[in-house]
Design a protein around this motif. Structure first.
Motif, PDB file in Angstrom:
ATOM      1  N   LYS A   2      -4.703 114.403 -63.447  1.00 37.79           N
ATOM      2  CA  LYS A   2      -5.752 113.492 -62.998  1.00 37.79           C
ATOM      3  C   LYS A   2      -5.314 112.626 -61.821  1.00 37.79           C
ATOM      4  N   SER A   3      -4.020 112.379 -61.685  1.00 34.61           N
ATOM      5  CA  SER A   3      -3.549 111.455 -60.651  1.00 34.61           C
ATOM      6  C   SER A   3      -3.002 112.161 -59.412  1.00 34.61           C
ATOM      7  N   THR A   4      -3.101 113.488 -59.371  1.00 38.90           N
ATOM      8  CA  THR A   4      -2.599 114.234 -58.216  1.00 38.90           C
ATOM      9  C   THR A   4      -3.717 115.077 -57.600  1.00 38.90           C
ATOM     10  N   LEU A   5      -3.585 115.331 -56.323  1.00 43.27           N
ATOM     11  CA  LEU A   5      -4.632 116.037 -55.601  1.00 43.27           C
ATOM     12  C   LEU A   5      -4.637 117.541 -55.874  1.00 43.27           C
ATOM     13  N   ASN A   6      -3.452 118.167 -55.919  1.00 46.80           N
ATOM     14  CA  ASN A   6      -3.406 119.629 -55.913  1.00 46.80           C
ATOM     15  C   ASN A   6      -2.808 120.295 -57.139  1.00 46.80           C
ATOM     16  N   LEU A   7      -2.333 119.566 -58.128  1.00 47.02           N
ATOM     17  CA  LEU A   7      -1.771 120.213 -59.312  1.00 47.02           C
ATOM     18  C   LEU A   7      -2.878 120.873 -60.128  1.00 47.02           C
ATOM     19  N   PRO A   8      -2.681 122.132 -60.517  1.00 45.66           N
ATOM     20  CA  PRO A   8      -3.652 122.759 -61.416  1.00 45.66           C
ATOM     21  C   PRO A   8      -3.428 122.288 -62.862  1.00 45.66           C
ATOM     22  N   TYR A   9      -4.424 122.520 -63.695  1.00 44.73           N
ATOM     23  CA  TYR A   9      -4.281 122.242 -65.127  1.00 44.73           C
ATOM     24  C   TYR A   9      -5.111 123.264 -65.884  1.00 44.73           C
ATOM     25  N   PRO A  10      -4.574 123.938 -66.872  1.00 43.34           N
ATOM     26  CA  PRO A  10      -3.190 123.805 -67.331  1.00 43.34           C
ATOM     27  C   PRO A  10      -2.191 124.319 -66.296  1.00 43.34           C
ATOM     28  N   TYR A  11      -0.966 123.858 -66.416  1.00 44.59           N
ATOM     29  CA  TYR A  11       0.096 124.220 -65.481  1.00 44.59           C
ATOM     30  C   TYR A  11       1.076 125.129 -66.215  1.00 44.59           C
ATOM     31  N   THR A  12       1.038 126.403 -65.870  1.00 47.70           N
ATOM     32  CA  THR A  12       1.822 127.417 -66.571  1.00 47.70           C
ATOM     33  C   THR A  12       3.180 127.642 -65.905  1.00 47.70           C
ATOM     34  N   LEU A  13       4.012 128.417 -66.573  1.00 44.35           N
ATOM     35  CA  LEU A  13       5.290 128.824 -65.989  1.00 44.35           C
ATOM     36  C   LEU A  13       5.052 129.626 -64.710  1.00 44.35           C
ATOM     37  N   ALA A  14       4.019 130.446 -64.697  1.00 46.04           N
ATOM     38  CA  ALA A  14       3.688 131.230 -63.492  1.00 46.04           C
ATOM     39  C   ALA A  14       3.324 130.305 -62.328  1.00 46.04           C
ATOM     40  N   CYS A  15       2.619 129.204 -62.613  1.00 46.07           N
ATOM     41  CA  CYS A  15       2.297 128.222 -61.569  1.00 46.07           C
ATOM     42  C   CYS A  15       3.585 127.660 -60.968  1.00 46.07           C
ATOM     43  N   ARG A  57      17.121 117.596 -54.286  1.00 47.15           N
ATOM     44  CA  ARG A  57      17.629 118.923 -53.945  1.00 47.15           C
ATOM     45  C   ARG A  57      16.488 119.915 -53.988  1.00 47.15           C
ATOM     46  N   LEU A  58      16.722 121.100 -53.432  1.00 49.49           N
ATOM     47  CA  LEU A  58      15.704 122.141 -53.505  1.00 49.49           C
ATOM     48  C   LEU A  58      15.535 122.599 -54.952  1.00 49.49           C
ATOM     49  N   PHE A  59      14.329 122.975 -55.293  1.00 46.15           N
ATOM     50  CA  PHE A  59      14.072 123.557 -56.601  1.00 46.15           C
ATOM     51  C   PHE A  59      14.646 124.958 -56.659  1.00 46.15           C
ATOM     52  N   THR A  60      14.975 125.403 -57.860  1.00 50.51           N
ATOM     53  CA  THR A  60      15.378 126.781 -58.111  1.00 50.51           C
ATOM     54  C   THR A  60      14.471 127.349 -59.193  1.00 50.51           C
ATOM     55  N   GLU A  61      14.510 128.647 -59.351  1.00 53.36           N
ATOM     56  CA  GLU A  61      13.715 129.283 -60.407  1.00 53.36           C
ATOM     57  C   GLU A  61      14.081 128.733 -61.786  1.00 53.36           C
ATOM     58  N   GLU A  62      15.325 128.309 -61.948  1.00 49.59           N
ATOM     59  CA  GLU A  62      15.767 127.761 -63.232  1.00 49.59           C
ATOM     60  C   GLU A  62      15.040 126.459 -63.580  1.00 49.59           C
ATOM     61  N   ASP A  63      14.468 125.794 -62.581  1.00 51.48           N
ATOM     62  CA  ASP A  63      13.718 124.562 -62.820  1.00 51.48           C
ATOM     63  C   ASP A  63      12.310 124.831 -63.330  1.00 51.48           C
ATOM     64  N   ALA A  64      11.835 126.047 -63.197  1.00 48.17           N
ATOM     65  CA  ALA A  64      10.429 126.356 -63.488  1.00 48.17           C
ATOM     66  C   ALA A  64       9.985 125.962 -64.900  1.00 48.17           C
ATOM     67  N   PRO A  65      10.748 126.241 -65.952  1.00 47.35           N
ATOM     68  CA  PRO A  65      10.276 125.828 -67.285  1.00 47.35           C
ATOM     69  C   PRO A  65      10.086 124.313 -67.404  1.00 47.35           C
ATOM     70  N   GLU A  66      10.994 123.528 -66.843  1.00 39.80           N
ATOM     71  CA  GLU A  66      10.875 122.072 -66.916  1.00 39.80           C
ATOM     72  C   GLU A  66       9.721 121.582 -66.041  1.00 39.80           C
ATOM     73  N   VAL A  67       9.546 122.184 -64.866  1.00 40.94           N
ATOM     74  CA  VAL A  67       8.414 121.834 -64.004  1.00 40.94           C
ATOM     75  C   VAL A  67       7.110 122.099 -64.750  1.00 40.94           C
ATOM     76  N   SER A  68       7.016 123.261 -65.375  1.00 36.67           N
ATOM     77  CA  SER A  68       5.813 123.604 -66.131  1.00 36.67           C
ATOM     78  C   SER A  68       5.572 122.605 -67.258  1.00 36.67           C
ATOM     79  N   LEU A  69       6.619 122.239 -67.967  1.00 37.96           N
ATOM     80  CA  LEU A  69       6.496 121.275 -69.068  1.00 37.96           C
ATOM     81  C   LEU A  69       6.004 119.921 -68.561  1.00 37.96           C
ATOM     82  N   LEU A  70       6.596 119.420 -67.475  1.00 37.98           N
ATOM     83  CA  LEU A  70       6.221 118.111 -66.945  1.00 37.98           C
ATOM     84  C   LEU A  70       4.819 118.115 -66.327  1.00 37.98           C
ATOM     85  N   CYS A  71       4.474 119.195 -65.649  1.00 41.47           N
ATOM     86  CA  CYS A  71       3.192 119.254 -64.940  1.00 41.47           C
ATOM     87  C   CYS A  71       2.019 119.647 -65.830  1.00 41.47           C
ATOM     88  N   ASN A  72       2.292 120.225 -66.968  1.00 42.17           N
ATOM     89  CA  ASN A  72       1.213 120.600 -67.880  1.00 42.17           C
ATOM     90  C   ASN A  72       0.804 119.364 -68.685  1.00 42.17           C
TER      91      ASN A  72
END
Length: 184
Positions: A39-52, A18-33
């Motif tokens: 190291k295994s992705t081309l474009n993810l920044p690190y650290p990965y913040t809630l703003a990201c 499904r499409l992401f919503t703003e409510e997903d942002a904290p979990e996305v930040s947690l998983l992506c940080n």
């Protein structure tokens, strides 16, 4: 794969894309940080913040509606729990697109990436009439290549030392698949 265009969702045996919503942002930040994911992705920044996460999610709806990029949250069909993301670019003039995905490290090894990738390839071929789908991964991340192979994609080539990431040069491995139902 069951696609619901009005809902912009794709249903599989275990997953709801499904499409992401703003409510997903904290979990996305947690998983992506996570350095291992970075190291295994081309474009993810690190650290990965809630703003990201909020910035990334902010364009998904518009990109989908303009048929530029289809980005889906990979979630559990029953609980709605977020496992990761999968996207499909749309290069209309060439009738193809690239898939890219990430699954949060706590969920690695459960087949979610493969199930989501199979669904997005089917979406590309059946719903969007793509002729070809392709993907790339770092040689240092063979698990991503296994997903591509399990989806029927074929090895197409290696770009040696193509990307400088986390202090080292990485080979990029390309895979692709042609829609078996198209011919020109």
């Amino acid at each position: 794969m069951i696609y619901q265009p009005s809902e912009k969702t794709i249903e599989t045996e275990r997953l709801m894309l499904r499409l992401f919503t703003e409510e997903d942002a904290p979990e996305v930040s947690l998983l992506c940080n996570n350095y291992a994911l970075y190291k295994s992705t081309l474009n993810l920044p690190y650290p990965y913040t809630l703003a990201c996460a909020l910035s990334w999610i902010s364009n998904h709806q518009q990109n989908f509606e303009q048929e530029k990029l289809y980005e889906f949250a990979v979630t559990d069909k029953q609980s709605g729990h977020l496992y990761g993301a999968i996207g499909l670019s749309n290069r209309q003039q060439h009738q193809n697109g690239e898939i890219a995905y990430w699954i949060g490290e706590p969920y690695w090894g459960n087949g979610y990436g493969t199930e989501a990738a199979r669904a997005i390839i089917e979406f590309a071929f059946k719903e969007k009439q793509y002729h070809r789908v392709y993907a790339q991964y770092f040689l240092s991340n063979p698990a991503s290549g296994k997903i591509m192979e399990k989806c029927g994609m074929s090895y197409e080539g290696t770009l040696k030392d193509h990307v400088f990431k986390a202090g080292t040069f990485e080979d990029i491995i390309y895979y692709g698949i042609i829609n078996p139902n198209t011919s020109l």
